[in-house]
Design an enzyme around this catalytic site. Structure first.
Site, PDB file in Angstrom:
ATOM      1  N   ASP A   1      60.099  68.350  59.939  1.00 15.70           N
ATOM      2  CA  ASP A   1      59.190  67.228  59.695  1.00 15.70           C
ATOM      3  C   ASP A   1      57.808  67.516  60.250  1.00 15.70           C
ATOM      4  OD1 ASP A   1      61.449  64.361  59.949  1.00 15.70           O
ATOM      5  OD2 ASP A   1      61.201  65.967  58.486  1.00 15.70           O
ATOM      6  N   TYR A  27      55.907  69.849  58.092  1.00 17.62           N
ATOM      7  CA  TYR A  27      55.523  69.144  56.870  1.00 17.62           C
ATOM      8  C   TYR A  27      54.317  68.248  57.146  1.00 17.62           C
ATOM      9  CZ  TYR A  27      55.710  65.896  52.932  1.00 17.62           C
ATOM     10  OH  TYR A  27      55.393  65.124  51.840  1.00 17.62           O
ATOM     11  N   ASP A  28      54.387  67.507  58.246  1.00 16.12           N
ATOM     12  CA  ASP A  28      53.286  66.618  58.600  1.00 16.12           C
ATOM     13  C   ASP A  28      51.981  67.386  58.772  1.00 16.12           C
ATOM     14  OD1 ASP A  28      55.198  64.251  60.603  1.00 16.12           O
ATOM     15  OD2 ASP A  28      54.836  64.441  58.455  1.00 16.12           O
ATOM     16  N   SER A  76      44.485  32.971  39.575  1.00 15.09           N
ATOM     17  CA  SER A  76      43.422  33.922  39.870  1.00 15.09           C
ATOM     18  C   SER A  76      42.106  33.261  39.479  1.00 15.09           C
ATOM     19  CB  SER A  76      43.648  35.230  39.125  1.00 15.09           C
ATOM     20  OG  SER A  76      43.767  34.961  37.766  1.00 15.09           O
ATOM     21  N   LEU A  77      41.010  33.984  39.587  1.00 11.67           N
ATOM     22  CA  LEU A  77      39.699  33.388  39.320  1.00 11.67           C
ATOM     23  C   LEU A  77      39.009  34.090  38.164  1.00 11.67           C
ATOM     24  CD1 LEU A  77      38.327  33.088  42.968  1.00 11.67           C
ATOM     25  CD2 LEU A  77      38.919  31.186  41.460  1.00 11.67           C
ATOM     26  N   ASP A 117      37.573  40.240  50.420  1.00  7.67           N
ATOM     27  CA  ASP A 117      38.385  41.139  49.620  1.00  7.67           C
ATOM     28  C   ASP A 117      39.628  41.541  50.414  1.00  7.67           C
ATOM     29  OD1 ASP A 117      38.873  42.520  47.382  1.00  7.67           O
ATOM     30  OD2 ASP A 117      37.496  44.169  47.788  1.00  7.67           O
ATOM     31  N   ARG A 129      51.195  37.045  46.206  1.00  6.99           N
ATOM     32  CA  ARG A 129      50.912  36.375  44.942  1.00  6.99           C
ATOM     33  C   ARG A 129      51.819  36.869  43.816  1.00  6.99           C
ATOM     34  NH1 ARG A 129      47.287  37.669  40.891  1.00  6.99           N
ATOM     35  NH2 ARG A 129      46.749  35.895  39.611  1.00  6.99           N
ATOM     36  N   GLU A 140      43.734  34.434  52.346  1.00  2.00           N
ATOM     37  CA  GLU A 140      43.592  35.869  52.137  1.00  2.00           C
ATOM     38  C   GLU A 140      43.882  36.615  53.443  1.00  2.00           C
ATOM     39  OE1 GLU A 140      42.793  36.350  48.975  1.00  2.00           O
ATOM     40  OE2 GLU A 140      41.889  38.337  48.794  1.00  2.00           O
ATOM     41  N   LYS A 182      33.727  26.217  43.842  1.00  5.58           N
ATOM     42  CA  LYS A 182      34.806  25.299  43.484  1.00  5.58           C
ATOM     43  C   LYS A 182      34.243  23.892  43.338  1.00  5.58           C
ATOM     44  CE  LYS A 182      38.045  28.031  46.088  1.00  5.58           C
ATOM     45  NZ  LYS A 182      38.828  28.212  47.288  1.00  5.58           N
ATOM     46  N   LYS A 208      30.502  37.365  41.260  1.00  8.29           N
ATOM     47  CA  LYS A 208      30.681  38.698  41.822  1.00  8.29           C
ATOM     48  C   LYS A 208      29.357  39.357  42.191  1.00  8.29           C
ATOM     49  CE  LYS A 208      35.106  39.481  41.796  1.00  8.29           C
ATOM     50  NZ  LYS A 208      35.672  40.668  41.248  1.00  8.29           N
ATOM     51  N   CYS A 253      47.964  61.690  15.780  1.00 13.32           N
ATOM     52  CA  CYS A 253      48.820  61.831  14.599  1.00 13.32           C
ATOM     53  C   CYS A 253      48.058  62.348  13.387  1.00 13.32           C
ATOM     54  CB  CYS A 253      49.502  60.504  14.266  1.00 13.32           C
ATOM     55  SG  CYS A 253      48.364  59.261  13.655  1.00 13.32           S
TER      56      CYS A 253
HETATM   57  S1  IVH Z   1      40.636  30.399  45.173  1.00 14.59           S
HETATM   58  C1  IVH Z   1      42.745  28.245  42.544  1.00 14.59           C
HETATM   59  N1  IVH Z   1      39.039  31.153  47.107  1.00 14.59           N
HETATM   60  O1  IVH Z   1      40.512  36.057  44.901  1.00 14.59           O
HETATM   61  C2  IVH Z   1      41.893  29.374  42.810  1.00 14.59           C
HETATM   62  N2  IVH Z   1      40.386  32.797  46.062  1.00 14.59           N
HETATM   63  O2  IVH Z   1      40.109  36.795  42.227  1.00 14.59           O
HETATM   64  C3  IVH Z   1      42.595  30.518  43.384  1.00 14.59           C
HETATM   65  N3  IVH Z   1      40.149  35.032  46.992  1.00 14.59           N
HETATM   66  O3  IVH Z   1      43.836  35.488  44.000  1.00 14.59           O
HETATM   67  C4  IVH Z   1      41.881  31.293  44.354  1.00 14.59           C
HETATM   68  N4  IVH Z   1      38.670  34.521  48.521  1.00 14.59           N
HETATM   69  O4  IVH Z   1      43.327  36.162  46.443  1.00 14.59           O
HETATM   70  C5  IVH Z   1      39.959  31.537  46.203  1.00 14.59           C
HETATM   71  N5  IVH Z   1      37.617  31.692  48.835  1.00 14.59           N
HETATM   72  C6  IVH Z   1      38.524  32.058  47.946  1.00 14.59           C
HETATM   73  C7  IVH Z   1      38.955  33.396  47.844  1.00 14.59           C
HETATM   74  C8  IVH Z   1      39.893  33.720  46.879  1.00 14.59           C
HETATM   75  C9  IVH Z   1      39.397  35.487  47.996  1.00 14.59           C
HETATM   76  C10 IVH Z   1      41.040  35.863  46.174  1.00 14.59           C
HETATM   77  C11 IVH Z   1      42.406  35.267  45.930  1.00 14.59           C
HETATM   78  C12 IVH Z   1      42.562  35.175  44.437  1.00 14.59           C
HETATM   79  C13 IVH Z   1      41.554  36.165  43.988  1.00 14.59           C
HETATM   80  C14 IVH Z   1      41.070  35.887  42.590  1.00 14.59           C
END
Ligand code: IVH
Length: 691
Positions: A41, A44-45, A90-91, A128, A147, A183, A298, A322, A419
């Site tokens: 090992d 290998y490492d 997700s967003l 992130d 998730r 997160e 939001k 973003k 093809c």
């Molecule tokens: S809200 C209902 N808020 O981003 C809305 N998401 O790209 C669901 N994330 O899956 C998410 N910071 O893991 C929300 N302030 C924040 C966030 C956040 C990071 C992540 C989260 C989500 C992903 C979507």
């Protein structure tokens, strides 16, 4: 002199690198497949450590078959699956001021608000990391889950309990069941220290803090998670009893309960302030000490959030603004053509590997023929590439001033490279498509990959590489072969486990995960068929409309006659116009497809569609038509509400219609409903149905 010395060094490193890759792969095989290691090992490492050091200094050397790119991924087996009480969404993303304006306009339109009415938005930095749902019952943490695909995640309770930011018990009971969502992430300094320690211990290095956080959480050995410096911040809720009226208050209450929240949460009601805040957050990004990749907006009012609901898997009431994509300069070594599931020929630039925002990029899409011409891309060009979030890296522009005359113009093929069938453009489509259809092996492989993908059959262990290998060897040619694999394996000359890289365990795991999917939800099955333009949302609508697969098939076959009721019914489905209808009809008109369906029918049980959220709803399965002007909500909101109650919304009245909701100034549809004796409700009566 010194330049050539340097070149020598680099050459040596490259040769050494190649040898190391081969040597480690050989030992991996001896260890994993033959169970007969040839070295200790520790030795290998040492080899691994040397390899990683070279890769760190020369990311451009990294080849896809490097052991760091393949082995060492955390096995996902071993974590129990858990269903989320409420889906983890997700967003959607926005990138510019105009996009934010559109986001706000869409919200106003959906809610039937006037253009200048203000909507309060909460803005918070988007860290992130990886999302996690924490479930508290009577104040106690009973479950933590990843998730996953949004509906089902993995039980990581034991790992999460080692994270200091996460309370095991809440000081106050504000809701018997309280799911806190947030997160898990790692800071920069902690990430650097971890990688240093990994290096010293001869362990693999992490590419970025997000990977480090994810890798640390998904550890079967909890003591490993415990040793990792992880954080958690809360951004929202899953299942709970209502205890506040705004997103802002919710977050403040979570803070009082002992959760960390992000720094810099603000509430705005003008686009100008929103944009100013965005610029400020962007500027302050590098001094935060952890990675953020945008600002999340939001709708602050929770009542409005509920009314807005969600489309597919993202809420209408939230979006992520973003940060600009990260860019880097590299060379195009070659251009290849990839053939997609529907025959689209996509040019892909093969790049000298380069690190863009912490990730090594060696391919970038060039989209289509026009795009290559518009950008003037040639093989050998130095180009700017960019990567934003999880989007496929793109070639932004050519650095023409860096040309030395050796660059070559790329001739877009007129035939499919897989093809040799003719490639054509249909109408004003920019995409060249292979006309090989069923004879094209590349399309067949891509269809198979789609069939087993996460939102379709979701078969663990059947990744892209394995599908390609099995297709080439003739083990899997059509979807039903997947389900015959175990049976076939017994009579194969060369059983799967004797193939390179396969052990008894991976073979039995594969059969197990295939067998788990013999029972499948209707909407997943429809999506899996890979019919052009039928995505996740359309598949769900088709499932809700027809209820079971046989009804769907029969009706779409009948719809070949465009004067039939079936054709009208198909066009009445939300978002299905004549183009998608044609694709659906075309699919079921193809004998070969019907054969595949018949074979699958022998192997599978396709469940009947089950409408979500239909508790207490008296309109499950009913066909509704909205007509006239609604005063309390937009047509879109009304439709979304009806669908969430399990009803189907149709655009025209026929004898199949169960209910017509007539607003102000309803005209011909109301008349028709009356003449057919269909029940008619006023807007008030409609609202009373569910409130
Ligand atoms: S809200 C209902 N808020 O981003 C809305 N998401 O790209 C669901 N994330 O899956 C998410 N910071 O893991 C929300 N302030 C924040 C966030 C956040 C990071 C992540 C989260 C989500 C992903 C979507």
């Amino acid at each position: 002199m010194s330049a050539s010395l340097f070149d020598m060094k680099e050459l040596d490193a490259k040769v050494r690198y190649g040898n190391l890759v081969q040597e480690i792969l050989k030992h991996d095989k001896a260890y994993y497949s033959k169970d007969a290691p040839e070295i200790s090992d520790a030795s290998y490492d040492k080899l691994r450590r040397e390899l990683e050091k070279i890769e760190l200094a020369h990311p451009e050397f990294i080849t896809p078959d490097s052991p760091t790119q393949t082995v060492g991924a955390v096995p996902s087996k071993g974590f129990k699956k858990v269903r989320h009480a409420l889906p983890m969404l997700s967003l959607s993303n926005v990138f510019s001021e105009d996009d934010v304006q559109d986001f706000l306009d869409r919200i106003r339109r959906f809610l039937g608000m006037s253009k200048n009415e203000s909507v309060e938005l909460l803005a918070e930095p988007k860290i992130d990391g990886l999302s996690c749902s924490l479930r508290y019952e009577n104040r106690k943490l009973v479950m933590a889950a990843t998730r996953g695909d949004g509906a089902e995640g993995e039980d990581i309770t034991l790992n999460v309990k080692t994270i200091k930011d996460i309370p095991h018990e809440l000081p106050e009971n504000i809701s018997d069941i309280l799911e806190v969502r947030g997160e898990i992430y790692m800071g920069h300094a902690e990430f650097d220290a971890l990688n240093k320690a990994q290096e010293e211990a001869g362990k693999p290095l992490f590419a970025n803090p997000r990977n480090a956080a994810a890798g640390s959480v998904r550890q079967l050995d909890v003591s490993v998670t415990k040793a990792r410096p992880l954080h958690f911040y809360a951004y929202g809720l899953g299942e709970h009893e209502p205890f506040s009226t705004t997103q802002f208050d919710t977050i403040q209450i979570l803070k009082k309960l002992g959760f960390q929240i992000t720094k810099g949460i603000r509430v705005f009601d003008s686009l100008k302030d929103i944009m100013e805040n965005y610029e400020q957050v962007l500027e302050g990004r590098s001094s935060l000490g952890y990675d953020i990749d945008g600002v999340v907006y939001k709708v602050n009012d929770l009542k409005l959030q509920t009314r807005l609901g969600y489309v597919s898997r993202a809420p209408r009431w939230a979006t992520a603004h973003k940060f600009p994509a990260e860019q880097a300069v590299t060379k195009i070594k070659d251009i290849d053509i990839q053939v997609g599931r529907t025959g689209a020929l996509t040019p892909v630039a093969r790049l000298e590997p380069i690190t863009v925002g912490g990730v090594v990029v060696s391919n970038a899409t060039l989209h289509n023929k026009d795009e290559i011409e518009r950008k003037g891309v040639r093989i050998g060009d130095m180009v700017v590439v960019q990567r934003a979030g999880d989007v496929i890296p793109q070639v932004v522009r050519v650095l023409k001033e860096k040309r030395d005359g050796n660059e070559q113009i790329f001739i877009f093929p007129e035939r499919c490279p897989a093809c040799d069938s003719l490639a054509i453009r249909e109408g004003d489509d920019v995409v060249m498509r292979c006309t090989g259809g069923l004879v094209c092996p590349a399309q067949a492989v891509e269809r198979l990959k789609h069939f087993v993908s996460r939102l379709a059959f979701d078969i663990e262990g059947l990744g892209s590489k394995i599908i390609e290998q099995f297709y080439e060897e003739g083990l899997i040619k059509s979807p039903s072969d997947i389900f015959k694999l175990e049976e076939k394996n017994k009579v194969l000359e060369l059983p799967i486990r004797k193939r390179e890289g396969w052990g008894d365990l991976s073979e039995s795991n594969l059969f197990k995960s295939i067998n788990e999917k013999r029972k499948i939800e209707l909407n997943r099955f429809i999506y899996a068929l890979g019919i052009r333009q039928v995505g996740e949302a359309t598949a769900k609508r088709l499932a809700a409309t027809y209820g079971n697969f046989n009804a769907l098939k029969q009706n779409i076959i009948k719809a070949q006659d465009c004067n039939s009721d079936s054709y009208e019914e198909l066009l009445n489905i939300e978002d299905i116009g004549s183009v998608i209808a044609d694709d659906l009809i075309g699919f079921f008109a193809e004998d070969h497809n019907l054969e595949i369906l018949a074979e699958l029918d022998n192997q599978l049980e396709i469940k009947e569609y089950q409408a979500p959220d239909m508790v207490n709803s008296s309109i499950v399965g009913k066909i509704l038509v909205f007509t006239g002007t609604l005063e309390k909500m937009s047509r879109q909101e009304a439709k979304a509400k009806a669908e969430s109650l399990g009803a189907k919304v149709s655009g025209s009245v026929s004898k199949k219609t169960d209910l017509v909701i007539a607003g102000q100034d309803a005209g011909s549809k109301l008349k028709k409903a009356k003449s057919l004796g269909v029940e008619v409700l006023s807007e008030e009566e409609w609202i009373a149905l569910y409130e």
